[in-house]
Design a protein around this motif. Structure first.
Motif, PDB file in Angstrom:
ATOM      1  N   ALA A 396       0.820  -1.208   0.000  1.00  0.00           N
ATOM      2  CA  ALA A 396       0.000   0.000   0.000  1.00  0.00           C
ATOM      3  C   ALA A 396       0.858   1.262   0.000  1.00  0.00           C
ATOM      4  N   GLY A 397       2.073   1.133   0.539  1.00  0.00           N
ATOM      5  CA  GLY A 397       2.999   2.267   0.548  1.00  0.00           C
ATOM      6  C   GLY A 397       3.800   2.421  -0.721  1.00  0.00           C
ATOM      7  N   GLY A 398       3.567   1.551  -1.703  1.00  0.00           N
ATOM      8  CA  GLY A 398       4.230   1.694  -2.998  1.00  0.00           C
ATOM      9  C   GLY A 398       5.380   0.749  -3.249  1.00  0.00           C
ATOM     10  N   ALA A 399       5.669  -0.176  -2.327  1.00  0.00           N
ATOM     11  CA  ALA A 399       6.803  -1.080  -2.504  1.00  0.00           C
ATOM     12  C   ALA A 399       6.493  -2.172  -3.531  1.00  0.00           C
ATOM     13  N   GLU A 517      -8.456  -3.759   2.219  1.00  0.00           N
ATOM     14  CA  GLU A 517      -8.915  -3.018   3.396  1.00  0.00           C
ATOM     15  C   GLU A 517      -8.137  -1.711   3.570  1.00  0.00           C
ATOM     16  N   LEU A 518      -6.856  -1.743   3.221  1.00  0.00           N
ATOM     17  CA  LEU A 518      -6.015  -0.551   3.380  1.00  0.00           C
ATOM     18  C   LEU A 518      -6.243   0.467   2.274  1.00  0.00           C
ATOM     19  N   THR A 519      -6.555  -0.019   1.074  1.00  0.00           N
ATOM     20  CA  THR A 519      -6.578   0.880  -0.086  1.00  0.00           C
ATOM     21  C   THR A 519      -7.950   1.048  -0.719  1.00  0.00           C
ATOM     22  N   GLY A 520      -8.864   0.143  -0.407  1.00  0.00           N
ATOM     23  CA  GLY A 520     -10.163   0.154  -1.070  1.00  0.00           C
ATOM     24  C   GLY A 520     -10.186  -0.609  -2.372  1.00  0.00           C
ATOM     25  N   THR A 521      -9.055  -1.190  -2.788  1.00  0.00           N
ATOM     26  CA  THR A 521      -8.958  -1.939  -4.050  1.00  0.00           C
ATOM     27  C   THR A 521      -8.342  -3.310  -3.773  1.00  0.00           C
TER      28      THR A 521
END
Length: 658
Positions: A396-399, A517-521
């Protein structure tokens, strides 16, 4: 009944041509159930290898906890006549080699690698398409089905139509090698700079083109006939049948590495359209002729997931099954099934295959931790309290994450156990992974992995029942979701979707769910865990090697998070350099020139690279025990960079000193 099925050849020559007896594999079938299956490439690290599958056989026996004496029979994935005819041709072409036949060579290889004395009457050869057909139907969970095998060639056929049911596989029709759609596609892709094993790349290029541009040229190659038949333009002897039409058009063949132009994209589109026209012509006739409502589609052509998506959308069948290993690796499984039947145990219906996690695992938790911590001078190793949650946060942080868990997948696609994962939303992730990890063409698409609960929200799975867990079908992304899924939506609005169920892969399902859950996707980009020089990773060592020689941000192995301490070039000193069994060195000298050195891998179409005198001497001195620093003394930045480049291309392996 325990039977072992294998594909591959007999190691007669290091450079045996790569298209001959490729996809070496071993599969263990116990009372009809597929219990272990793995390709030899995962062990010898040669893509689509045709070497004898000794490593794969050993893995099958070890994972099942059995010895050679427990195996009732061995099934081979081609008929005996074809095997011996090929060997006879080899004997004529290479008269310095002793004359040996298939049964003898198989017995020799088993004796050499396993001290296994298998009687000749327990070695059973199977017609190639029959092996494909049984592999697919046996795992479909269907009581009856139309089974269509479509590939480059079997013994004397390129497509075979079967009707399966009541324990029987009844052949209805076969199409000759001259009608081969697999061979047509393979021959044609040379026009755009690709070769054997690259068919999927051209399939990915096709949506960028206009099939009308070269439709006339492609249509000159075939004529559709009644009753699912078709004629192909007869080729000239030893001439690729696609050359004349495009030579006359003035089409200039692209060379490997040259830019891809609009003409190349249009060619790919025309080729894909041609395959679809011919394949659907055959399938439509036999669906109507037999009245079958269920289809098992297999053979190498069945890995053309764009064609498979078209089959779903056609509505010809109520249900379609595509085996995750429809290429020749799957035929090894079918050979094991046929061998059991010949010994009096015909296949009876079992449940549908829901997971391709059929290979070896990474070891026990203690073994995994020891393997990782051996590299602690180069990487930081952290045991996560909740590895799924930690990984979801990273994604979710882009990793970009290398993810290795559980048993490896059977087939050419990583399905969540040996995967590179990223956020499926930013289109930049597609470009980043293509350029920095895969080092491949920017047009190549990535697959989305989605939970069943969200699948229909994002993808049109059509009204045809199919197992979308194996990335076998290209479907349309819902129009209102295409912008959201920028990294996995192809240029034509499609995606090769993977629907991940808890039953098939509980941990991967949990990861996608938590990411949602973290991103909605609840969708992740999923691609195979490898770089452009190697097959999918198998072991902890493979995973670390790929991580350290790419720009993947974080490696996750079972419950451990792994991060590099610094650049790979700075990590070389204390690593032991070991040449691969296929690594070779040679020097070339011409009058007036300096001696130049080269390293190469000794198999058909194996890579080679020029090396500096310093690196040549270092490689020549490698003994599998000495560190790089001990071999080289002082390492300059130039030598470090050269070694890293060679390591990235897998000319040798590096590992911590034991």
């Amino acid at each position: 009944m325990l039977t072992l099925g294998i594909s591959g050849h007999f190691d007669l020559l290091p450079g045996l041509y790569r298209t001959y007896m490729h996809d070496a594999t071993a599969c263990l079938v116990a009372d009809g159930e597929l219990v272990v299956a793995v390709e030899e490439e995962r062990f010898n690290r040669i893509k689509k290898t045709n070497k004898f599958p000794a490593g794969a056989i050993r893995a099958c026996l070890d994972l099942a906890g059995v010895g050679p004496g427990d195996v009732d029979a061995l099934g081979y994935y081609f008929g005996r006549d074809l095997v011996d005819l090929g060997l006879g041709n080899f004997h004529v072409a290479t008269p310095v080699q002793p004359v040996r036949w298939g049964v003898d060579l198989l017995q020799d290889r088993l004796r050499e690698h396993f001290d296994w004395e298998l009687p000749a009457d327990r070695i059973m050869f199977t017609r190639h398409h029959l092996a494909h057909a049984w592999s697919s139907f046996a795992r479909s969970g269907m009581a009856d089905a139309l089974v269509v095998v479509m590939d480059g060639r079997g013994e004397h056929t390129s497509t075979t139509i079967y009707l399966a049911g009541s324990g029987e596989m009844r052949e209805l029709r076969s199409y000759s090698v001259a009608h081969s759609l697999g061979q047509l596609y393979q021959d044609a892709i040379g026009h755009v700079g690709y070769g054997f094993g690259d068919e999927y790349k051209v399939m990915g290029l096709a949506p960028y083109g206009d099939p009308a541009t070269y439709r006339e040229q492609f249509r000159s190659l075939y004529t559709l006939l009644p009753d699912g038949d078709y004629a192909m333009t007869p080729p000239m002897p030893d001439i690729n049948p696609t050359v004349a039409a495009f030579y006359e058009k003035g089409f200039v063949a692209r060379r490997a590495g040259e830019p891809v132009t609009q003409e190349h994209q249009d060619f790919a589109a025309g080729l894909q359209e041609t395959l679809e026209i011919l394949a659907m012509h055959v399938l439509t006739h036999w669906a109507r002729q037999t009245g079958a409502t269920r289809l098992c589609f297999t053979g190498g052509v069945a890995h053309n997931s764009s064609l498979n998506g078209l089959i779903l959308r056609s509505g010809l069948f109520e249900e379609v099954f595509v085996h995750p290993s429809s290429h020749d690796a799957g035929a090894a499984e079918g050979a094991a099934i046929v061998a059991a039947a010949r010994l009096g145990t015909p296949h009876t219906r079992v449940g549908r295959l829901t997971s391709a996690s059929l290979g070896p695992d990474l070891g026990t938790p203690d073994e995994v931790e020891r393997a990782l911590r051996a590299w602690s001078g180069i990487v930081e190793v952290e045991r996560a309290a909740d590895v799924v949650d930690a990984t979801a946060e990273l994604l979710a942080g882009g990793a970009v994450v290398g993810w290795a868990h559980g048993r490896s997948e059977f087939g050419p696609r990583a399905l969540g156990n040996r995967s590179i994962l990223a956020d499926a939303r930013p289109v930049e992730n597609r470009d980043r992974i293509n350029a920095m990890v895969k080092k491949r063409e920017g047009f190549r698409p990535f697959a989305p992995a989605v939970t069943p609960e969200a699948a229909a929200t994002y993808f049109d799975l059509t009204g045809t029942k199919a197992d979308h867990g194996f990335m076998s079908f290209v479907v349309h992304v819902q129009e209102d979701r295409r912008a959201e899924l920028g990294a996995v939506t192809h240029v034509d609005g499609t995606a090769r979707v993977q629907v991940v169920t808890p039953g098939a892969n509980a941990r991967f399902h949990q990861l996608i769910t938590r990411f949602g859950e973290l991103t909605g996707t609840p969708v992740l980009l999923n691609t195979s865990f490898n770089n452009n020089a190697e097959p999918i990773v198998q072991t902890v060592h493979d995973a670390l090697t790929t991580y350290l020689t790419t720009e993947i941000d974080v490696l996750v192995v079972e419950d451990f998070l792994v991060r590099r301490r610094g650049p790979a070039a700075r990590a070389l000193d204390d690593l032991v350099l070991t040449l691969r069994p296929v690594t070779r060195l040679r020097q070339d000298w011409r009058p007036g020139d300096e001696v130049s050195g080269e390293v190469y891998l000794d198999y058909s179409f194996g890579p080679s690279a020029k090396v500096s005198p310093t690196v040549f001497d270092l490689l020549a001195a490698a003994d599998g025990e000495s560190t790089v620093a001990a071999l080289a003394g002082t390492l300059t930045d130039e030598v470090r960079d050269e070694l890293v480049s060679l390591w990235q291309r897998r000319f040798f392996s590096l590992a911590p000193k034991a």
